[in-house]
Design a protein around this motif. Structure first.
Motif, mmCIF file in Angstrom:
data_model
loop_
_atom_site.group_PDB
_atom_site.id
_atom_site.type_symbol
_atom_site.label_atom_id
_atom_site.label_comp_id
_atom_site.label_asym_id
_atom_site.label_seq_id
_atom_site.Cartn_x
_atom_site.Cartn_y
_atom_site.Cartn_z
ATOM 1 N N ILE A 16 0.865 -1.184 0.000
ATOM 2 C CA ILE A 16 0.000 0.000 0.000
ATOM 3 C C ILE A 16 0.898 1.230 0.000
ATOM 4 N N ILE A 17 0.739 2.083 -1.003
ATOM 5 C CA ILE A 17 1.512 3.326 -1.110
ATOM 6 C C ILE A 17 0.533 4.488 -0.982
ATOM 7 N N ARG A 18 0.603 5.209 0.119
ATOM 8 C CA ARG A 18 -0.325 6.330 0.332
ATOM 9 C C ARG A 18 0.145 7.564 -0.419
ATOM 10 N N ASP A 19 -0.753 8.548 -0.550
ATOM 11 C CA ASP A 19 -0.472 9.800 -1.261
ATOM 12 C C ASP A 19 0.009 9.537 -2.683
ATOM 13 N N LEU A 29 -2.085 3.645 -3.835
ATOM 14 C CA LEU A 29 -1.999 2.535 -4.778
ATOM 15 C C LEU A 29 -1.880 1.277 -3.947
ATOM 16 N N VAL A 30 -2.789 0.321 -4.172
ATOM 17 C CA VAL A 30 -2.759 -0.934 -3.428
ATOM 18 C C VAL A 30 -2.490 -2.067 -4.406
ATOM 19 N N SER A 31 -1.595 -2.973 -4.013
ATOM 20 C CA SER A 31 -1.259 -4.127 -4.841
ATOM 21 C C SER A 31 -1.485 -5.406 -4.055
ATOM 22 N N GLY A 132 -7.593 -0.812 0.002
ATOM 23 C CA GLY A 132 -6.947 0.461 -0.294
ATOM 24 C C GLY A 132 -7.856 1.644 -0.060
ATOM 25 N N ALA A 133 -9.149 1.490 -0.364
ATOM 26 C CA ALA A 133 -10.089 2.593 -0.189
ATOM 27 C C ALA A 133 -10.184 3.014 1.267
ATOM 28 N N PHE A 134 -10.053 2.060 2.193
ATOM 29 C CA PHE A 134 -10.080 2.442 3.601
ATOM 30 C C PHE A 134 -8.972 3.446 3.908
ATOM 31 N N VAL A 251 3.670 0.458 2.958
ATOM 32 C CA VAL A 251 3.844 -0.762 3.751
ATOM 33 C C VAL A 251 3.804 -1.961 2.815
ATOM 34 N N LYS A 252 4.519 -3.013 3.213
ATOM 35 C CA LYS A 252 4.526 -4.253 2.454
ATOM 36 C C LYS A 252 4.323 -5.425 3.379
ATOM 37 N N GLY A 253 3.677 -6.462 2.861
ATOM 38 C CA GLY A 253 3.471 -7.674 3.657
ATOM 39 C C GLY A 253 3.019 -8.809 2.758
ATOM 40 N N GLY A 254 2.620 -9.911 3.400
ATOM 41 C CA GLY A 254 2.149 -11.068 2.650
ATOM 42 C C GLY A 254 3.271 -11.728 1.884
ATOM 43 N N GLY A 255 2.903 -12.605 0.969
ATOM 44 C CA GLY A 255 3.880 -13.247 0.107
ATOM 45 C C GLY A 255 4.433 -14.535 0.654
#
Length: 256
Positions: A16-19, A29-31, A132-134, A251-255
């Protein structure tokens, strides 16, 4: 082991990349793996006619997909002259989910208009959009509070969504397109940071499922939502009901 090396109950890599955009009150941007969605939240100083004079706000959403977000080019709905049934369904789901996360009575008579634009699709676009919308909405209402437009930050809880499915007889979390296309059972779950469920959609694709399989799908979904909301938590500081942005931009996570 799945084609991408994940365990059955494992999320795809999440970021998730804010702004992400300059102009909206909130954006990111959410991936989810290869699925990428731009989410924005715009503050509009009015409400639908049926809410005028009631002293509360509203949150609504629009969802769209770029023509080459998919493996083959799709026709823009604007060119077709109508919004498709799938788009309507997803827009309503996003709006309902976000209204669960915000105390609309503290928003005042204004609308937060959420736009979720899929720039690359590989399954789970609606769940990525909600997650991401949250963040976009939370950043927008925090800005309203910081500008003293509202007296309190009206966010009730973190909110995220994830897909689960039964593929080849096995329960899997966070399906990509290949898995989703072959799913015998498909489920989308929206939940909060405190572990409560906001929405559950489950259907058999020419297949039925047992109560035990349903319980396992819900357990996987709650695990995934917990991990997603823990990522969201890194973007905020929350104390005594007051929400502030942290300095964290992504932030990054999962995978696997």
């Amino acid at each position: 082991m799945r084609p991408d090396g994940r365990k059955p109950d494992e999320l795809r890599p999440v970021e998730i990349i804010r702004d992400f955009l300059e102009y909206p009150e909130g954006s990111c941007l959410v991936s989810f793996g290869k699925t990428k969605v731009i989410c924005t939240a715009s503050v509009i100083e009015n409400v639908p006619g049926w809410l005028k004079g009631k002293g509360q706000g509203w949150i609504t959403a629009e969802y769209s997909m770029l023509p080459r977000a998919t493996r083959q080019r799709s026709v823009r709905e604007a060119v077709q002259g109508r919004v498709g049934g799938r788009t309507h369904e997803i827009q309503r789901m996003i709006g309902r989910a976000l209204r669960n996360a915000v105390d609309l009575t503290k928003l005042g008579e204004r609308t937060i208009w959420v736009d979720c634009d899929v720039i690359q699709a590989d399954g789970g676009t609606r769940t990525a959009a909600i997650t991401g919308a949250f963040v976009a909405v939370a950043d927008a209402v925090i800005q309203l509070y910081n500008e003293r437009v509202i007296e309190e930050t009206p966010i009730k809880d973190f909110l995220a969504a994830v897909s689960v499915g039964k593929v080849g007889g096995e329960i899997l979390l966070d399906l990509n397109f290949e898995e989703d296309s072959a799913a015998q059972v498909d489920m989308n779950v929206v939940g909060t940071g405190s572990g409560r469920l906001a929405e559950v959609h489950t259907m058999g694709e020419e297949s039925t499922f047992t109560e035990e399989e349903l319980s396992k799908m819900l357990a996987y979904a709650k695990k995934g939502i917990k991990e997603l909301t823990e990522l969201q938590r890194q973007l905020y500081r929350v104390k005594d009901g007051r929400w502030e942005r942290s300095e964290t931009k992504s932030v990054k996570g999962g995978g696997a």
